[in-house]
Design a protein around this motif. Structure first.
Motif, mmCIF file in Angstrom:
data_model
loop_
_atom_site.group_PDB
_atom_site.id
_atom_site.type_symbol
_atom_site.label_atom_id
_atom_site.label_comp_id
_atom_site.label_asym_id
_atom_site.label_seq_id
_atom_site.Cartn_x
_atom_site.Cartn_y
_atom_site.Cartn_z
ATOM 1 N N MET A 154 40.921 -58.812 -65.553
ATOM 2 C CA MET A 154 39.731 -57.988 -65.403
ATOM 3 C C MET A 154 40.093 -56.530 -65.624
ATOM 4 N N SER A 155 39.143 -55.759 -66.153
ATOM 5 C CA SER A 155 39.383 -54.324 -66.301
ATOM 6 C C SER A 155 38.859 -53.642 -65.044
ATOM 7 N N SER A 156 39.589 -52.629 -64.592
ATOM 8 C CA SER A 156 39.244 -51.972 -63.339
ATOM 9 C C SER A 156 39.347 -50.462 -63.459
ATOM 10 N N TRP A 216 43.675 -53.637 -67.956
ATOM 11 C CA TRP A 216 43.445 -55.032 -67.566
ATOM 12 C C TRP A 216 44.459 -55.433 -66.510
ATOM 13 N N PRO A 249 43.256 -59.898 -60.294
ATOM 14 C CA PRO A 249 42.566 -59.616 -59.049
ATOM 15 C C PRO A 249 43.525 -59.715 -57.868
ATOM 16 N N GLU A 283 36.571 -60.794 -55.235
ATOM 17 C CA GLU A 283 36.547 -60.026 -56.486
ATOM 18 C C GLU A 283 36.028 -60.804 -57.681
ATOM 19 N N THR A 284 36.146 -62.153 -57.637
ATOM 20 C CA THR A 284 35.807 -62.943 -58.826
ATOM 21 C C THR A 284 34.877 -64.118 -58.562
ATOM 22 N N LEU A 301 31.890 -60.963 -60.575
ATOM 23 C CA LEU A 301 32.708 -59.796 -60.268
ATOM 24 C C LEU A 301 32.054 -58.939 -59.192
ATOM 25 N N GLU A 324 34.767 -53.751 -58.033
ATOM 26 C CA GLU A 324 36.107 -53.290 -58.366
ATOM 27 C C GLU A 324 36.462 -53.540 -59.830
ATOM 28 N N ALA A 325 35.705 -54.400 -60.493
ATOM 29 C CA ALA A 325 35.987 -54.729 -61.894
ATOM 30 C C ALA A 325 34.760 -54.423 -62.749
ATOM 31 N N TYR A 380 35.649 -58.830 -67.511
ATOM 32 C CA TYR A 380 36.710 -59.824 -67.371
ATOM 33 C C TYR A 380 36.826 -60.609 -68.670
#
Length: 142
Positions: free
Chosen positions: A25-27, A34, A37, A58-59, A102, A105-106, A109
């Motif tokens: 995931m990008s945050s 990337w 989590p 988070e996911t 998500l 925080e992200a 993904y």
């Protein structure tokens, strides 16, 4: 926010789906890179409990077959959005879940084929965990 007084233990995981693709995931916390989590271990939690909770928060994914990979020290590295001292405990695991939800925080993904991993700007500590897994596992293609 209180000033940090001690290193904070955290957990994170490489998550592989049924097709063997890796979840990333990008945050914004990692300057858009990337990452895997994960997050802080709360008082009274085992590392595995914290990992399952953080992944779920988070996911939305449920994980299984959890395997410890390595630990990494993070001392006020500017790669993170604020100054912190962490101890990362990195794991690898699998999921049978297919729906990702998500939290804030992200920003995005991807389930990525291992052969395409170089196409993404992977955050340094995530890259170390991936390389550790690659070296230790005969399941990793290439």
């Amino acid at each position: 926010m209180a000033e940090q007084r001690y290193p904070e233990p955290t957990v994170g995981a490489l998550i592989f789906n049924a097709e063997g693709k890796l979840f990333l995931m990008s945050s914004h916390k990692w300057r858009g890179k990337w990452v895997v989590p994960g997050g802080h271990i709360e008082l009274g939690e085992t590392m595995e409990q914290a990992l399952r909770r953080e992944i779920r928060e988070e996911t939305g994914l449920e994980i299984r077959d959890i395997e410890f990979l390595c630990f990494q020290e993070f001392l006020y590295d500017q790669r993170f959005w604020k100054p912190c001292h962490f101890i990362f405990f990195d794991f690898a695991c699998r999921t049978d879940s297919t729906e990702v939800v998500l939290n804030d925080e992200a920003q995005d993904y991807v389930w990525i084929d291992i052969g395409r991993i170089e196409e993404l700007p992977i955050e340094h500590y995530t890259a170390v965990a991936i390389e550790t897994y690659r070296k230790r596992s005969n399941r990793w293609p290439g």
